[in-house]
Design an enzyme around this catalytic site. Sequence first.
Site, PDB file in Angstrom:
ATOM      1  N   GLU A 199       0.801  -1.229   0.000  1.00  0.00           N
ATOM      2  CA  GLU A 199       0.000   0.000   0.000  1.00  0.00           C
ATOM      3  C   GLU A 199       0.834   1.279   0.000  1.00  0.00           C
ATOM      4  O   GLU A 199       0.597   2.192   0.783  1.00  0.00           O
ATOM      5  CB  GLU A 199      -0.947  -0.025   1.201  1.00  0.00           C
ATOM      6  CG  GLU A 199      -1.830  -1.272   1.223  1.00  0.00           C
ATOM      7  CD  GLU A 199      -2.733  -1.375   2.454  1.00  0.00           C
ATOM      8  OE1 GLU A 199      -2.795  -0.423   3.242  1.00  0.00           O
ATOM      9  OE2 GLU A 199      -3.359  -2.432   2.612  1.00  0.00           O
ATOM     10  N   GLU A 307      -6.267 -10.510  -1.298  1.00  0.00           N
ATOM     11  CA  GLU A 307      -7.034 -10.346  -0.045  1.00  0.00           C
ATOM     12  C   GLU A 307      -8.540 -10.296  -0.353  1.00  0.00           C
ATOM     13  O   GLU A 307      -9.280  -9.498   0.175  1.00  0.00           O
ATOM     14  CB  GLU A 307      -6.582  -9.075   0.693  1.00  0.00           C
ATOM     15  CG  GLU A 307      -5.090  -9.034   0.972  1.00  0.00           C
ATOM     16  CD  GLU A 307      -4.644  -7.833   1.767  1.00  0.00           C
ATOM     17  OE1 GLU A 307      -5.501  -7.113   2.318  1.00  0.00           O
ATOM     18  OE2 GLU A 307      -3.431  -7.574   1.871  1.00  0.00           O
TER      19      GLU A 307
HETATM   20  O1  G3I Z   1      -3.651  -9.122  18.842  1.00  0.00           O
HETATM   21  C1  G3I Z   1      -4.371  -8.043  19.486  1.00  0.00           C
HETATM   22  C2  G3I Z   1      -5.031  -8.551  20.759  1.00  0.00           C
HETATM   23  O2  G3I Z   1      -4.003  -8.925  21.681  1.00  0.00           O
HETATM   24  C3  G3I Z   1      -5.893  -7.429  21.359  1.00  0.00           C
HETATM   25  O3  G3I Z   1      -6.560  -7.911  22.492  1.00  0.00           O
HETATM   26  C4  G3I Z   1      -6.904  -6.987  20.298  1.00  0.00           C
HETATM   27  C5  G3I Z   1      -7.804  -5.877  20.781  1.00  0.00           C
HETATM   28  O4  G3I Z   1      -7.071  -4.680  20.800  1.00  0.00           O
HETATM   29  O5  G3I Z   1      -6.189  -6.495  19.130  1.00  0.00           O
HETATM   30  C6  G3I Z   1      -5.439  -7.544  18.541  1.00  0.00           C
HETATM   31  O6  G3I Z   1      -4.758  -7.036  17.416  1.00  0.00           O
HETATM   32  C7  G3I Z   1      -5.651  -6.772  16.319  1.00  0.00           C
HETATM   33  C8  G3I Z   1      -5.174  -7.611  15.118  1.00  0.00           C
HETATM   34  O7  G3I Z   1      -5.951  -7.306  13.938  1.00  0.00           O
HETATM   35  C9  G3I Z   1      -5.301  -9.122  15.397  1.00  0.00           C
HETATM   36  O8  G3I Z   1      -6.651  -9.435  15.583  1.00  0.00           O
HETATM   37  C10 G3I Z   1      -5.492  -5.292  15.942  1.00  0.00           C
HETATM   38  O9  G3I Z   1      -6.051  -4.527  17.001  1.00  0.00           O
HETATM   39  C11 G3I Z   1      -6.247  -5.013  14.649  1.00  0.00           C
HETATM   40  O10 G3I Z   1      -5.983  -3.681  14.233  1.00  0.00           O
HETATM   41  C12 G3I Z   1      -5.744  -5.948  13.554  1.00  0.00           C
HETATM   42  O11 G3I Z   1      -6.533  -5.700  12.389  1.00  0.00           O
HETATM   43  C13 G3I Z   1      -5.930  -6.208  11.188  1.00  0.00           C
HETATM   44  C14 G3I Z   1      -5.740  -5.038  10.230  1.00  0.00           C
HETATM   45  O12 G3I Z   1      -5.181  -5.527   8.992  1.00  0.00           O
HETATM   46  C15 G3I Z   1      -4.819  -4.005  10.805  1.00  0.00           C
HETATM   47  O13 G3I Z   1      -4.642  -2.966   9.856  1.00  0.00           O
HETATM   48  C16 G3I Z   1      -6.859  -7.224  10.563  1.00  0.00           C
HETATM   49  O14 G3I Z   1      -6.939  -8.380  11.395  1.00  0.00           O
HETATM   50  C17 G3I Z   1      -6.336  -7.640   9.185  1.00  0.00           C
HETATM   51  O15 G3I Z   1      -7.294  -8.456   8.517  1.00  0.00           O
HETATM   52  C18 G3I Z   1      -6.083  -6.405   8.328  1.00  0.00           C
HETATM   53  O16 G3I Z   1      -5.523  -6.851   7.120  1.00  0.00           O
HETATM   54  C19 G3I Z   1      -5.112  -5.788   6.215  1.00  0.00           C
HETATM   55  C20 G3I Z   1      -3.919  -6.302   5.459  1.00  0.00           C
HETATM   56  O17 G3I Z   1      -2.897  -6.654   6.352  1.00  0.00           O
HETATM   57  C21 G3I Z   1      -3.455  -5.272   4.432  1.00  0.00           C
HETATM   58  N1  G3I Z   1      -4.562  -4.920   3.520  1.00  0.00           N
HETATM   59  C22 G3I Z   1      -5.736  -4.410   4.233  1.00  0.00           C
HETATM   60  C23 G3I Z   1      -6.248  -5.459   5.214  1.00  0.00           C
HETATM   61  C24 G3I Z   1      -7.488  -4.957   5.909  1.00  0.00           C
HETATM   62  O18 G3I Z   1      -7.202  -3.838   6.694  1.00  0.00           O
END
Ligand code: G3I
Length: 409
Positions: A199, A307
């Site tokens: 990105e 994705e």
């Molecule tokens: O692991 C922590 C956990 O310990 C905590 O309790 C919880 C609540 O705060 O958060 C958990 O981390 C989260 C992580 O996903 C794992 O579940 C993060 O807050 C959360 O921000 C993160 O979101 C991910 C997101 O990227 C972040 O930008 C999504 O799962 C993931 O599907 C998403 O994937 C991205 C690709 O990498 C790039 N392209 C876009 C796509 C969608 O945003």
Amino acid sequence: MNRLTTITLAVLLLAPLAAISGAAESPRSADESTTLKEAFQGHFLVGAAINRTHATGQSDSRRTAQQVEQEIALIKSQFNQITAENDMKWVNIHPREGVDGYEFAPADAFVAFGEKHGLQLVGHTLVWHNQTPDWVFAGTNPPPASANPSGKKEPGYMRPVYAGPRASRAELLERMREHIHTVVARYKGKVKVWDVVNEALDNGGPENLLRNSLWLQIIGPDYIAKAFQYAHEADPDAILRYNDYRLEDPVKVQKLVTLIKSLREQKVPIHAIGTQAHLNATTGTFEQIDRSLTEIAKLGLPIHITELDLKAAQGGRRSTGAEVAANAAATQGGLVADADERLTRAYEGVFRAIMKHRNSVKLVTFWGANDAVSWRRPGNPLLFDGNSQPKPAFKAVIRVATETPAKIN
Ligand code: G3I
């Protein structure tokens, strides 16, 4: 074996020989038990992003042991490729500064899961503006006056952008080099494809090519080429991919063409293009995907759909309870059957477009195993519901695959 042959073989690994050879085609059959990987065999691999519960088999606060078991079974039966949804991102694999700041266990579990089940592994992602710890950008150089005042979240960021004193160009390049060399070398020969830069393109008008990330501000535009150079040094046989989203947008896809042409003129080792395809009812159509893939294919590189998910309804959960009010609320006035119908039609069009470009597309990865673990879960954007059961859209995608015969030797 010289590099070119190696790369050619590596690319073939992501697309069965027949799909490359352009050989004759033969009709294929499908029955109720046909899986996604079977339906598209001979065309491209079909994968899913998996999370830590899948890689470790451990339930968590959101998924029970039985649900995790169901999802692992679904991943093993339907897919032949996996991507780590979060556990190879800088914030999780290298959370603390320096060479002792790595946490490899979750990423090691992902790799072990893939090797155990014979799944092609994709590493996501080495350099990204999101989910990168502040220490990476921190240093002693005062930020410019225009820097984002702490606490203000910018579009595309999950949290406020780091606004403190900054590293120098040389310091940040060395941190990037060390991180990429360490992570890519650790999984050399196991992770066959890397999202090296994710990105980097700007989402605005045609005037700005690159996103104004801290990578760009501190290092400069050559951070992209440097990242690919470092990854290639660490594993000359890996397929190095540039990954981005909203490449259905005519303006943004032209930015991709400009960026990739420039990188290739500089002889940057880039081997595939990733189009994320986080789609909705407007972008999830045959015409949109056909137009986008036509533009990307002009670059002459293998295309990976990296994705894929598709939010066709406004909302929607597959509540089978009698609670019509809840359904109506969840689908904002619709019904599950209507949402399913819209999703089915949309996925049908998307896969017809993918199959039209099957000589360029080498990999299709869904961003999640089922609706319940999707980052877009209120939108039910995948082919399997929260109980890992196939939705009508799944059957439609299998039908599209069987309408287009596989290549045979
Ligand atoms: O692991 C922590 C956990 O310990 C905590 O309790 C919880 C609540 O705060 O958060 C958990 O981390 C989260 C992580 O996903 C794992 O579940 C993060 O807050 C959360 O921000 C993160 O979101 C991910 C997101 O990227 C972040 O930008 C999504 O799962 C993931 O599907 C998403 O994937 C991205 C690709 O990498 C790039 N392209 C876009 C796509 C969608 O945003």
